[in-house]
Design an enzyme around this catalytic site. Sequence first.
Site, short mmCIF file in Angstrom:
data_model
loop_
_atom_site.label_atom_id
_atom_site.label_comp_id
_atom_site.label_asym_id
_atom_site.label_seq_id
_atom_site.Cartn_x
_atom_site.Cartn_y
_atom_site.Cartn_z
N ASP A 447 -1.71 -1.58 2.23
CA ASP A 447 -1.83 -1.35 0.79
C ASP A 447 -2.55 -0.03 0.55
OD1 ASP A 447 -1.78 -2.44 -2.04
OD2 ASP A 447 -3.94 -2.19 -1.77
N GLU A 483 2.14 1.89 2.36
CA GLU A 483 2.38 2.13 0.94
C GLU A 483 1.81 3.53 0.72
OE1 GLU A 483 1.73 -0.08 -3.32
OE2 GLU A 483 0.02 -0.01 -1.95
#
Length: 808
Positions: A447, A483
């Site tokens: 993330d 990401e």
Amino acid sequence: MSSAAEQEAVQEPAGTAVRPGEPPGVREPGTVRTEDSNGLRLEAAQAMSLEAAQAVSLEAAQAVSVEAAQAVSVEAAQAVSVEAAQAVRAEPRAPVVWPGAPMPLGARFRVGPDGVAGTNFALWAGGAEAVELCLFDEHGTETRCPLTELTHEIWHGFLPGIAPGQRYGYRVHGRWDPWTGARWNAAKLLLDPYARAVDGDFTLPPEVYGHLRDWPDQHVADTVRDDRDSAPHVPKGVVVHDDDDWVEDRRPKTPWADSVIYELHVRGFTKLHPDIPPELRGTYAGLAHPAAIDHLTRLGVTAVELLPVHQFAHEDHLLRRGLHNYWGYNSIGYFAPHAGYSASGSAGGQVGEFKRMVHALHGAGIEVILDVVYNHTAEAGELGPMLSLRGIDNRGYYRLQNDPRRYADYTGCGNTLHVVQPQVLRLITDSLRYWVTEMGVDGFRFDLAAALARSMHDVDMLSPFLAVIAQDPVLRRVKLIAEPWDVGNGGYQVGAFPPLWTEWNDRYRDAVRDYWRGALPDVRDLGYRLTGSSDLYAWGGRRPYASVNFVTAHDGFTLRDLVSYEQKHNEANGEGNRDGTSDNRAWNCGAEGESDDPEINALRRRQLRNLLTTLLLSTGVPMLVAGDEMGRTQGGNNNAYCQDNEIGWLDWSLLDQPEWRGLTELTARVLKLRHTHPVLRRRAFFSGRAQAPDGLRDLAWFTRDGREMTEGDWYAPAATLGLYLSGRDIPGRDARGEPVTDDSFLAVLHAGAEPVAFELPGAPWAAAYELVLDTSREDQAEPPGTFLEGGTEMTVPARSVLLLRVTA
């Protein structure tokens, strides 16, 4: 409104404080301000607190009972504060603490000196003045054990007789001076960052904050220390038994080019499944159940990407609204499976249950990828709770601004871990290796990975984090997905991560959404996205599978909502519909929300088939979101992070409805085509050059009149596009060194509102075709089976994808 007890605490706070409205350095009456050699403010009161008691030898501290304390000289008694006196007690007597070892960090049950079994505890706490290990029995009674051994900033000790199942935490002593970033507060029980299991929930009452949360002047509230004990209100770590049983586990080791990722939420995927026993729904054991695994295998996915399963906490603003963090992007325990997803309880059973889940998925040929959140923690900004790292060493773990009271926030969540610091980098890599070697997982999706790649401030692809991953013998062999952005300046890094890494490709998402909603981007952009995004990834030895293609993800509309809503509808989140993005690139097909119009609903189902088929036929690694294959809806909520209810859970009853069951059948059929034909999952980029004397190229593009596209065609929007994929010219060899060959295909994409005539390319491309896929059809159980000659004209239905196989 605060309670009477809280108001009293605000009126007479214990510990360091600033006067409301006064500049830094102004203290409450009765406190003394001194300066050390570095100009740091110290409190005389701190010098007379429990830290002073540490001047007494460990042996004396353990031997002094309440009665014996009365015999201590008056001078010594006056030097010990009330807080210290409370810590010196006769019952229960603290266990014996042997020196132990500084490695490994965490609590590790083992056989110690002289064959005595016990647990070694080791905590990195740079800058701390003292560390107490706190043990808790089944009644919650606390026993404090000072750790006096200090090796390279690691406090450690071995406690004979302490076995798996023991609940524990730490109290870390040091200066309270938020103006310099020092936020030690021994009144707060802290979770071990290396805890393998966590027992209890984070409820965030005022006592768990290091500062007085309800101080009247909030702009200085973080500087007012709260001395109330947080132990009754916070979860504890649990000692677990190491069980290295992965020798017998067979990992699928699916090559990247053959991978199909299915993003799911452990709780949401299983919570409403009718064939999973009720007591297992919403748990790791539920995901391991044959009913759950059967759906995955029938679809043909090769990996599940689990939304965060690290132990996480709920945000205070959600708890105040009666909501919870559902997605879990608020980690606080990087080694512990989230206890809320365990059917085995939270006393350590969650560890074995998670391992059994991984083993069951591996047995079905499915890899397990974890969505991990190492960019920030649940402690938020300076007004957040004190749960773990902040109280261990705030300045050592977090990025601080030039004003060290404040946190650098590249994540939008209040804080950012300072990955450049060796102890932080070690925490992250130790955690990653643990999940691979001891829990059996096969990869990670990071993330906001750009935040991890920042050196001092800027994103740096030579940063310590990326360098360590690249050389690590364990981590460089697993699947790594970035990401590739964060919320800071320069944080958007799509296409920039080095080899070994794949990336979530949001440019693919945007181009495909725009095409099918009729926005019609330049064909050039769409062409790159459909064929692996070579403009982004054809450097440094990267391959088409560096692009993880997706149309939807957990964050945003579901696929069904993408064709049913144009505006977000997040009212249930309690934030006035202000949360979530407004850039949805969605088309509602003529009505906002659910409709009774059969034509609108038929169009929406066709659009779903178009989007899914485009995704699964594109070069790169496709990622599906759980439930998109059966028409799952969130009612237009594009930010369901706090919806731990029917909004966020998968509705399995959709499979009982023919219109949605057909979408599932189409998904499985296209995935089977992809699995069968290597030309649809290439390991190298297309060259576009002729590879044979007949002039046939590995990739060709056609307009609807059957001619190859020219330079001018690439810079104009087009609703109709033909894409020829040659199976004769696939680079690479199979396991026996033989050339890889396959059928050739022609894909026709038509986003127009009316049918069009399309001339099929003839020689040298093909003499005949078989129509194997037509998304305009409601019934997708079988291929159409239509045969057509090359050079002839066919009618392409409005808004549809056709896939034709070259037969001659």
